[in-house]
Motif scaffolding. Structure first.
Motif, PDB file in Angstrom:
ATOM      1  N   THR A   1       3.248  -2.295 -12.831  1.00  0.00           N
ATOM      2  CA  THR A   1       2.941  -1.531 -14.038  1.00  0.00           C
ATOM      3  C   THR A   1       3.293  -0.064 -13.790  1.00  0.00           C
TER       4      THR A   1
ATOM      5  N   GLU B   1       4.025 -10.699  -7.788  1.00  0.00           N
ATOM      6  CA  GLU B   1       3.758  -9.280  -8.003  1.00  0.00           C
ATOM      7  C   GLU B   1       3.712  -8.958  -9.495  1.00  0.00           C
ATOM      8  N   THR B   2       2.847  -8.019  -9.831  1.00  0.00           N
ATOM      9  CA  THR B   2       2.799  -7.440 -11.163  1.00  0.00           C
ATOM     10  C   THR B   2       2.981  -5.942 -10.992  1.00  0.00           C
TER      11      THR B   2
ATOM     12  N   ASN C   1       2.322   1.722  -3.442  1.00  0.00           N
ATOM     13  CA  ASN C   1       1.356   2.250  -4.403  1.00  0.00           C
ATOM     14  C   ASN C   1       1.012   3.718  -4.152  1.00  0.00           C
TER      15      ASN C   1
ATOM     16  N   ASP D   1       0.833  -1.206   0.000  1.00  0.00           N
ATOM     17  CA  ASP D   1       0.000   0.000   0.000  1.00  0.00           C
ATOM     18  C   ASP D   1       0.866   1.255   0.000  1.00  0.00           C
TER      19      ASP D   1
ATOM     20  N   HIS E   1       2.807   1.156 -10.052  1.00  0.00           N
ATOM     21  CA  HIS E   1       1.760   0.513  -9.254  1.00  0.00           C
ATOM     22  C   HIS E   1       2.035  -0.988  -9.200  1.00  0.00           C
TER      23      HIS E   1
ATOM     24  N   GLU F   1       0.464  -4.848  -8.067  1.00  0.00           N
ATOM     25  CA  GLU F   1      -0.647  -5.724  -7.689  1.00  0.00           C
ATOM     26  C   GLU F   1      -0.042  -7.016  -7.167  1.00  0.00           C
TER      27      GLU F   1
ATOM     28  N   GLN G   1       6.489  -8.962 -14.175  1.00  0.00           N
ATOM     29  CA  GLN G   1       5.895 -10.073 -13.434  1.00  0.00           C
ATOM     30  C   GLN G   1       7.012 -10.684 -12.606  1.00  0.00           C
TER      31      GLN G   1
ATOM     32  N   PRO H   1      -1.299 -10.685  -6.838  1.00  0.00           N
ATOM     33  CA  PRO H   1      -2.325 -11.700  -7.020  1.00  0.00           C
ATOM     34  C   PRO H   1      -2.088 -12.993  -6.229  1.00  0.00           C
TER      35      PRO H   1
END
Length: 105
Positions: A75, A72-73, A6, A3, A55, A57, A84, A59
């Protein structure tokens, strides 16, 4: 930690790490060794400045004892590359002490 990443909140991000942290390319190639949390904070402040749309993500996540493994991804890189990766965090006294990055180049 994700968090704070990001939000590009370098103080909150750095607060999740021990004072002296090492970053590795998996399995054991040392990428960076920070001897103070301020060095880590300065490095990532510059990284976020160069990549303002960055950023991440997550998953997937696994936790076992003092090891956290994230899929982690990332972008929003300035170079347009989507990364990736599998990132392994070694935890010491509730903070990240070492990070191992494994990703396609």
């Amino acid at each position: 930690q994700i968090d704070a990443w990001n939000r590009h909140d370098v103080a909150a991000f750095a607060a999740t790490y021990v004072d002296s942290v090492k970053l590795y390319q998996f399995p054991n190639t040392l990428l960076r060794a920070f001897t103070t949390r301020q060095q880590l904070q300065d490095f990532y402040a510059n990284f976020f400045r160069k990549n303002p749309a960055l950023h991440a993500e997550v998953p997937g996540r696994l936790v076992l004892g003092n090891t956290v493994v994230l899929r982690e991804t990332v972008t929003g890189r300035a170079d347009g590359r989507v990364v990736q990766s599998v990132v392994t965090y070694k935890i010491q006294d509730g903070r990240i002490a070492a990070v191992y990055f494994d990703y396609d180049k």
